[in-house]
Design a protein around this motif. Structure first.
Motif, PDB file in Angstrom:
ATOM      1  N   ASP A 136       0.870  -1.265  -0.415  1.00 57.88           N
ATOM      2  CA  ASP A 136       0.301  -0.157  -0.382  1.00 57.88           C
ATOM      3  C   ASP A 136       1.062   1.292   0.154  1.00 57.88           C
ATOM      4  N   ALA A 137       2.572   0.973  -0.066  1.00 60.48           N
ATOM      5  CA  ALA A 137       2.936   2.555  -0.412  1.00 60.48           C
ATOM      6  C   ALA A 137       2.652   2.870  -1.823  1.00 60.48           C
ATOM      7  N   LEU A 138       2.534   2.446  -2.651  1.00 68.50           N
ATOM      8  CA  LEU A 138       1.958   3.179  -4.216  1.00 68.50           C
ATOM      9  C   LEU A 138       1.124   2.482  -5.049  1.00 68.50           C
ATOM     10  N   PHE A 139       0.231   4.011  -5.221  1.00 70.05           N
ATOM     11  CA  PHE A 139      -0.764   2.648  -6.069  1.00 70.05           C
ATOM     12  C   PHE A 139      -0.721   3.479  -7.294  1.00 70.05           C
ATOM     13  N   ALA A 140      -1.334   2.972  -7.995  1.00 67.66           N
ATOM     14  CA  ALA A 140      -1.869   3.404  -9.165  1.00 67.66           C
ATOM     15  C   ALA A 140      -2.540   4.900  -8.915  1.00 67.66           C
ATOM     16  N   LEU A 141      -1.667   5.452  -9.694  1.00 67.92           N
ATOM     17  CA  LEU A 141      -2.125   6.909  -9.856  1.00 67.92           C
ATOM     18  C   LEU A 141      -2.115   7.261  -8.464  1.00 67.92           C
ATOM     19  N   GLY A 142      -2.021   6.807  -7.624  1.00 69.36           N
ATOM     20  CA  GLY A 142      -2.224   7.027  -5.899  1.00 69.36           C
ATOM     21  C   GLY A 142      -0.922   6.448  -4.813  1.00 69.36           C
ATOM     22  N   CYS A 143      -1.621   6.887  -4.076  1.00 72.52           N
ATOM     23  CA  CYS A 143      -0.283   6.198  -3.199  1.00 72.52           C
ATOM     24  C   CYS A 143      -1.439   6.149  -1.418  1.00 72.52           C
ATOM     25  N   GLY A 144      -0.659   5.354  -0.464  1.00 76.73           N
ATOM     26  CA  GLY A 144      -1.406   4.714   0.558  1.00 76.73           C
ATOM     27  C   GLY A 144      -1.468   6.501   1.189  1.00 76.73           C
ATOM     28  N   ARG A 145      -2.777   6.223   2.365  1.00 78.23           N
ATOM     29  CA  ARG A 145      -2.740   6.993   3.679  1.00 78.23           C
ATOM     30  C   ARG A 145      -1.898   7.470   4.668  1.00 78.23           C
ATOM     31  N   VAL A 146      -1.233   7.920   4.849  1.00 76.66           N
ATOM     32  CA  VAL A 146      -0.264   8.500   5.878  1.00 76.66           C
ATOM     33  C   VAL A 146      -1.200   7.906   7.436  1.00 76.66           C
ATOM     34  N   LYS A 160      12.097   6.835  -2.918  1.00 76.61           N
ATOM     35  CA  LYS A 160      13.009   5.444  -3.010  1.00 76.61           C
ATOM     36  C   LYS A 160      12.104   5.054  -4.344  1.00 76.61           C
ATOM     37  N   LEU A 161      11.564   5.297  -4.342  1.00 74.35           N
ATOM     38  CA  LEU A 161      10.439   3.951  -5.361  1.00 74.35           C
ATOM     39  C   LEU A 161      10.788   4.407  -6.257  1.00 74.35           C
ATOM     40  N   LYS A 162      10.332   5.799  -6.680  1.00 74.71           N
ATOM     41  CA  LYS A 162      10.858   6.919  -7.659  1.00 74.71           C
ATOM     42  C   LYS A 162      12.357   6.643  -8.231  1.00 74.71           C
ATOM     43  N   ALA A 163      13.528   6.167  -7.734  1.00 72.28           N
ATOM     44  CA  ALA A 163      14.393   5.586  -8.175  1.00 72.28           C
ATOM     45  C   ALA A 163      14.538   4.753  -8.736  1.00 72.28           C
ATOM     46  N   LEU A 164      13.612   3.269  -9.011  1.00 72.25           N
ATOM     47  CA  LEU A 164      14.078   2.557  -9.276  1.00 72.25           C
ATOM     48  C   LEU A 164      13.709   2.364 -10.607  1.00 72.25           C
ATOM     49  N   VAL A 170       4.416  -2.262 -11.612  1.00 75.01           N
ATOM     50  CA  VAL A 170       4.716  -1.367 -10.275  1.00 75.01           C
ATOM     51  C   VAL A 170       3.257  -2.461  -9.709  1.00 75.01           C
ATOM     52  N   TYR A 171       3.024  -3.548  -8.739  1.00 75.51           N
ATOM     53  CA  TYR A 171       2.432  -4.623  -8.809  1.00 75.51           C
ATOM     54  C   TYR A 171       2.156  -3.958  -6.653  1.00 75.51           C
ATOM     55  N   CYS A 172       0.724  -3.104  -7.137  1.00 75.34           N
ATOM     56  CA  CYS A 172      -0.016  -2.154  -6.111  1.00 75.34           C
ATOM     57  C   CYS A 172      -0.940  -3.321  -5.473  1.00 75.34           C
ATOM     58  N   ALA A 173      -1.485  -3.048  -4.184  1.00 78.52           N
ATOM     59  CA  ALA A 173      -2.574  -4.460  -3.019  1.00 78.52           C
ATOM     60  C   ALA A 173      -3.917  -4.293  -4.096  1.00 78.52           C
ATOM     61  N   HIS A 174      -4.196  -2.799  -4.463  1.00 77.49           N
ATOM     62  CA  HIS A 174      -5.707  -3.074  -4.509  1.00 77.49           C
ATOM     63  C   HIS A 174      -5.724  -1.498  -6.161  1.00 77.49           C
ATOM     64  N   GLU A 175      -7.541  -2.066  -6.247  1.00 74.86           N
ATOM     65  CA  GLU A 175      -7.933  -1.733  -7.330  1.00 74.86           C
ATOM     66  C   GLU A 175      -8.239   0.060  -7.089  1.00 74.86           C
ATOM     67  N   TYR A 176      -7.614   0.772  -6.807  1.00 78.11           N
ATOM     68  CA  TYR A 176      -7.865   1.955  -6.808  1.00 78.11           C
ATOM     69  C   TYR A 176      -7.667   3.276  -7.872  1.00 78.11           C
ATOM     70  N   THR A 177      -7.584   2.773  -8.692  1.00 76.57           N
ATOM     71  CA  THR A 177      -6.903   3.844 -10.109  1.00 76.57           C
ATOM     72  C   THR A 177      -8.149   4.534 -10.578  1.00 76.57           C
ATOM     73  N   GLN A 178      -8.926   3.548 -10.855  1.00 79.46           N
ATOM     74  CA  GLN A 178     -10.412   4.782 -10.978  1.00 79.46           C
ATOM     75  C   GLN A 178     -10.534   5.924 -10.574  1.00 79.46           C
ATOM     76  N   ALA A 179     -11.549   5.999  -9.108  1.00 78.61           N
ATOM     77  CA  ALA A 179     -11.237   6.996  -8.178  1.00 78.61           C
ATOM     78  C   ALA A 179      -9.877   7.889  -7.674  1.00 78.61           C
ATOM     79  N   ASN A 180      -8.456   7.291  -8.083  1.00 79.96           N
ATOM     80  CA  ASN A 180      -7.458   7.710  -7.992  1.00 79.96           C
ATOM     81  C   ASN A 180      -7.693   8.758  -8.983  1.00 79.96           C
ATOM     82  N   ALA A 181      -7.593   8.618 -10.498  1.00 78.66           N
ATOM     83  CA  ALA A 181      -7.448   9.664 -11.576  1.00 78.66           C
ATOM     84  C   ALA A 181      -8.843  10.591 -11.816  1.00 78.66           C
ATOM     85  N   ARG A 182      -9.914  10.022 -11.146  1.00 78.04           N
ATOM     86  CA  ARG A 182     -10.509  10.726 -10.147  1.00 78.04           C
ATOM     87  C   ARG A 182      -9.908  12.395 -10.550  1.00 78.04           C
TER      88      ARG A 182
END
Length: 257
Positions: A136-146, A160-164, A170-182
């Protein structure tokens, strides 16, 4: 030497989680990346003809480690997880910190400390495969809540992830992308790459297709949480020259979006 090939089997589970089983064919070893739903993981492993030998936990939240004990009881697998959250990781056998290497058949994952969402959150980077499992550190078009860390900590983790390598999947843990896109389109209204990405996301979701994994290069061009160091975005968010403050502003806006 036999070429290393990892087979990643992805499947939906719980409400919006993705489950991942990673199989290394030469050794026959199979890793469960987190364990949101033990029964679903065991059923999917059986369907694939694989036996789970490893659990690689990213953090302690129940939708990531809640299935540990049942899977371990059924398979005798070894559970790896963040040393900083060891007391919260059910059944943990191997405690991991930054730079540790997890040997997985012929493949190797390097551990990255990426705290912020939780204080001990880690990610697993299979460099030879250009694959990273980021929880949950990074999502497609998002990131985890702090939830547990600070904004400085979370920005450092995302940096750190940007530097890869940009070709990293990137395999993230949730399908949040459409909401993140909005939300993302309210932050960078003139980002043409983002507009194209959103069209693709909407088309995929309309067909019931996943938007994960995502390519890091695409996220670097479109994900507002990774772009807090872009001068134009810093100015738009009211914090020119300050990546952390810009990230904090974006995160705050998303939290109340």
């Amino acid at each position: 030497m036999t070429k290393i090939t990892l087979d990643v089997h992805q499947f939906p589970c719980l409400n919006d989680n993705y489950g991942y089983l990673v199989h290394e064919a030469v050794s026959g070893e199979t890793a469960a990346i987190d364990t949101p739903d033990a029964d679903k993981y065991l059923a999917e492993a059986k369907r694939m003809g694989w036996t789970i030998t490893h659990i690689l936990n990213t953090h302690w939240h129940p939708d990531h480690a809640g299935g540990n004990l049942k899977i371990k009881d059924e398979t005798g697998c070894t559970i790896y997880g963040p040393a900083g959250e060891a007391e919260k990781i059910p059944g943990i056998d191997v405690k991991l910190t930054e730079g540790d290497m997890v040997e997985f058949g012929r493949a190797t994952a390097r551990v990255l400390d990426v705290p912020g969402h939780t204080l001990g959150h880690i990610a697993y980077h299979f460099a030879d495969q250009n694959v990273a499992f980021v929880g949950d550190a990074l999502f497609a078009l998002g990131c985890g809540r702090v939830f547990e860390g600070t904004m400085d900590m979370m920005w450092a983790s995302l940096s750190k992830l940007k530097a890869l390598p940009p070709e990293t999947l990137v395999y993230c843990a949730h399908e949040y992308t459409q909401a993140n896109a909005r939300f993302a389109e309210t932050v960078e209204t003139g980002n043409a790459d983002l507009a194209d990405y959103i069209k693709d996301i909407d088309a995929r979701r309309a067909k019931g297709q996943p938007t994960v994994p995502t390519r890091l290069a695409k996220e670097l061009a479109t994900n507002p949480f990774l772009r807090a160091d872009v001068p134009d975005l810093q100015t738009a968010m009211g914090h020119p020259g300050d990546a952390v403050a810009t990230f904090a502003e974006i995160r705050s806006r998303k939290d109340s979006f």
